[in-house]
Design an enzyme around this catalytic site. Structure first.
Site, PDB file in Angstrom:
ATOM      1  N   GLU A 100      35.931  48.361  43.065  1.00 47.72           N
ATOM      2  CA  GLU A 100      35.999  46.992  43.575  1.00 47.72           C
ATOM      3  C   GLU A 100      37.409  46.457  43.429  1.00 47.72           C
ATOM      4  OE1 GLU A 100      32.695  44.479  42.503  1.00 47.72           O
ATOM      5  OE2 GLU A 100      34.025  42.748  42.256  1.00 47.72           O
ATOM      6  N   ASP A 102      39.365  42.739  43.781  1.00 48.72           N
ATOM      7  CA  ASP A 102      38.980  41.330  43.791  1.00 48.72           C
ATOM      8  C   ASP A 102      40.140  40.363  43.944  1.00 48.72           C
ATOM      9  OD1 ASP A 102      36.420  42.182  43.225  1.00 48.72           O
ATOM     10  OD2 ASP A 102      36.490  41.623  41.113  1.00 48.72           O
ATOM     11  N   GLU A 104      39.676  36.208  43.391  1.00 50.90           N
ATOM     12  CA  GLU A 104      38.768  35.092  43.144  1.00 50.90           C
ATOM     13  C   GLU A 104      39.610  33.851  42.917  1.00 50.90           C
ATOM     14  OE1 GLU A 104      34.660  36.442  41.198  1.00 50.90           O
ATOM     15  OE2 GLU A 104      36.377  36.900  39.912  1.00 50.90           O
ATOM     16  N   THR A 118      42.677  37.972  39.902  1.00 43.50           N
ATOM     17  CA  THR A 118      42.571  39.309  40.498  1.00 43.50           C
ATOM     18  C   THR A 118      41.980  40.280  39.490  1.00 43.50           C
ATOM     19  OG1 THR A 118      44.776  40.067  39.819  1.00 43.50           O
ATOM     20  CG2 THR A 118      44.625  38.841  41.894  1.00 43.50           C
ATOM     21  N   ASN A 119      41.283  41.271  40.007  1.00 39.92           N
ATOM     22  CA  ASN A 119      40.704  42.291  39.133  1.00 39.92           C
ATOM     23  C   ASN A 119      40.486  43.556  39.949  1.00 39.92           C
ATOM     24  OD1 ASN A 119      39.654  43.470  36.830  1.00 39.92           O
ATOM     25  ND2 ASN A 119      37.739  42.316  36.829  1.00 39.92           N
ATOM     26  N   ASN A 127      37.655  44.848  33.673  1.00 37.34           N
ATOM     27  CA  ASN A 127      38.481  44.332  32.569  1.00 37.34           C
ATOM     28  C   ASN A 127      39.969  44.529  32.823  1.00 37.34           C
ATOM     29  OD1 ASN A 127      36.166  43.574  31.086  1.00 37.34           O
ATOM     30  ND2 ASN A 127      35.988  45.646  30.247  1.00 37.34           N
ATOM     31  N   ARG A 128      40.371  44.383  34.091  1.00 31.45           N
ATOM     32  CA  ARG A 128      41.784  44.533  34.439  1.00 31.45           C
ATOM     33  C   ARG A 128      42.268  43.269  35.155  1.00 31.45           C
ATOM     34  NH1 ARG A 128      39.872  50.112  35.268  1.00 31.45           N
ATOM     35  NH2 ARG A 128      41.265  51.544  34.117  1.00 31.45           N
ATOM     36  N   GLU A 129      42.002  42.130  34.555  1.00 30.77           N
ATOM     37  CA  GLU A 129      42.300  40.861  35.201  1.00 30.77           C
ATOM     38  C   GLU A 129      43.771  40.469  35.077  1.00 30.77           C
ATOM     39  OE1 GLU A 129      40.061  41.248  32.767  1.00 30.77           O
ATOM     40  OE2 GLU A 129      38.078  40.590  33.452  1.00 30.77           O
ATOM     41  N   ASP A 193      29.312  28.415  34.752  1.00 33.63           N
ATOM     42  CA  ASP A 193      29.012  28.962  33.430  1.00 33.63           C
ATOM     43  C   ASP A 193      30.215  29.681  32.825  1.00 33.63           C
ATOM     44  OD1 ASP A 193      28.823  30.930  35.406  1.00 33.63           O
ATOM     45  OD2 ASP A 193      27.361  32.114  34.269  1.00 33.63           O
ATOM     46  N   TRP A 194      31.282  29.900  33.648  1.00 31.47           N
ATOM     47  CA  TRP A 194      32.449  30.594  33.105  1.00 31.47           C
ATOM     48  C   TRP A 194      33.774  30.214  33.767  1.00 31.47           C
ATOM     49  CZ3 TRP A 194      35.622  33.633  36.165  1.00 31.47           C
ATOM     50  CH2 TRP A 194      35.121  33.978  37.431  1.00 31.47           C
ATOM     51  N   ARG A 278      41.979  40.091  22.772  1.00 32.50           N
ATOM     52  CA  ARG A 278      40.778  40.512  23.503  1.00 32.50           C
ATOM     53  C   ARG A 278      40.497  41.985  23.323  1.00 32.50           C
ATOM     54  NH1 ARG A 278      40.289  40.434  30.106  1.00 32.50           N
ATOM     55  NH2 ARG A 278      38.206  41.355  30.277  1.00 32.50           N
TER      56      ARG A 278
END
Length: 289
Positions: A100, A102, A104, A118-119, A127-129, A193-194, A278
């Site tokens: 995928e 992304d 957003e 972006t991801n 987990n590559r944002e 929610d996030w 993180r």
């Protein structure tokens, strides 16, 4: 290089990328997947609006699947106080080990900037944002957002400027999203929610309906029509007839590297490769490359 110089060379880069561009239509090249009652197309398929209210979100997807090339849309993001809403614009494959790519767009409170999020997922692992503030007002006019990918790299562009480049490091055991066909999607949905301050700020439905506008979908892609079990073999071939296989598109040129550094130095607000808390110091292997 000053802002004007950056923007001028961005126009040159965008023209180069768009050579041979195929102008698509929302009528014929996409289908509604959610909330068709909250979606509309006009001007012979050149314009689209997606709407979010308390009843339904809305989304579209391309009719066809692709393997390499570029997909771009001009998007005018939701104006005003639309905190908690998200416009997603992305390319996913299917299955539990999906790939995928992304974009957003995370809305904030009025007077605070949008976040371009972006991801990338490879073989089901994300987990590559990376996140950026736009250097323009994304709600006052349409702006061009392009996802470009080939066997060598994946690049995210905003108004012709590369904002992120994910290289092919498969020789180091790092998978690239290059062996599964994808469709293009876009959606406008409730993510309170996030999306805004980790979910602390909820959507104010008094401001609904929330509307995102789209203009001139453009597909310059290699349409995938083969069976799924032949994708891996096809993905590793780069026949000279395919424009995306040209060495010209195998890496960013010198001007694009300057542009990328300018965006990163001035507008990047989050990088997964620098988030020691993180990941407890255990970064993804490409962060070392």
């Amino acid at each position: 290089m000053g802002n004007l110089g950056i923007l001028l060379v961005a126009l040159v880069s965008l023209v180069a990328l768009n050579q041979g561009l195929v102008h698509a239509h929302f009528y014929f090249d996409t289908v509604f997947t959610l909330g068709s009652q909250n979606s509309t197309i006009w001007d012979n398929g050149d314009n689209l609006a997606l709407l979010l209210d308390k009843v339904s979100c809305s989304a579209i997807q391309t009719n066809k699947e692709f393997l390499f090339g570029s997909i771009e849309m001009q998007i005018k993001l939701v104006p005003g106080n639309s905190a908690g809403t998200v416009i997603a614009y992305y390319m996913p494959s299917t299955g539990s080990k999906h790939d995928e790519i992304d974009f957003e767009f995370l809305r904030n409170l009025s007077g605070q900037p949008y976040i371009i999020h972006t991801n990338i997922f490879t073989q089901g692992v994300g987990n590559r944002e990376q996140q950026f503030y736009p250097w323009f007002n994304p709600t006052s006019d349409f702006h061009n957002y392009t996802i470009y990918w080939n066997p060598s790299q994946i690049v995210w562009f905003a108004d012709g400027l590369p904002i992120r480049d994910f290289r092919n490091y498969e020789r180091f055991g790092i998978p690239l999203a290059s062996k599964q066909s994808m469709r293009g999607y876009s959606s406008l949905w409730n993510a309170d929610d996030w999306a805004t301050r980790g979910g602390l700020i909820k959507i104010d439905w008094k401001n609904a309906p929330f509307i995102a506008r789209y203009h001139q979908l453009s597909l310059r892609t290699c349409t995938w029509t083969g069976p799924p079990d032949s994708i891996s073999q096809r993905a590793q071939t780069t026949p000279a007839a395919n424009w995306w296989a040209s060495p010209l598109y195998g890496k960013l040129n010198d001007v694009q590297k300057v542009q990328l550094n300018w965006v990163r130095e001035n507008f990047m607000i989050y990088d997964y490769c620098k988030d020691t808390k993180r990941f407890n110091g255990q970064f993804q292997p490409e962060c070392k490359r």
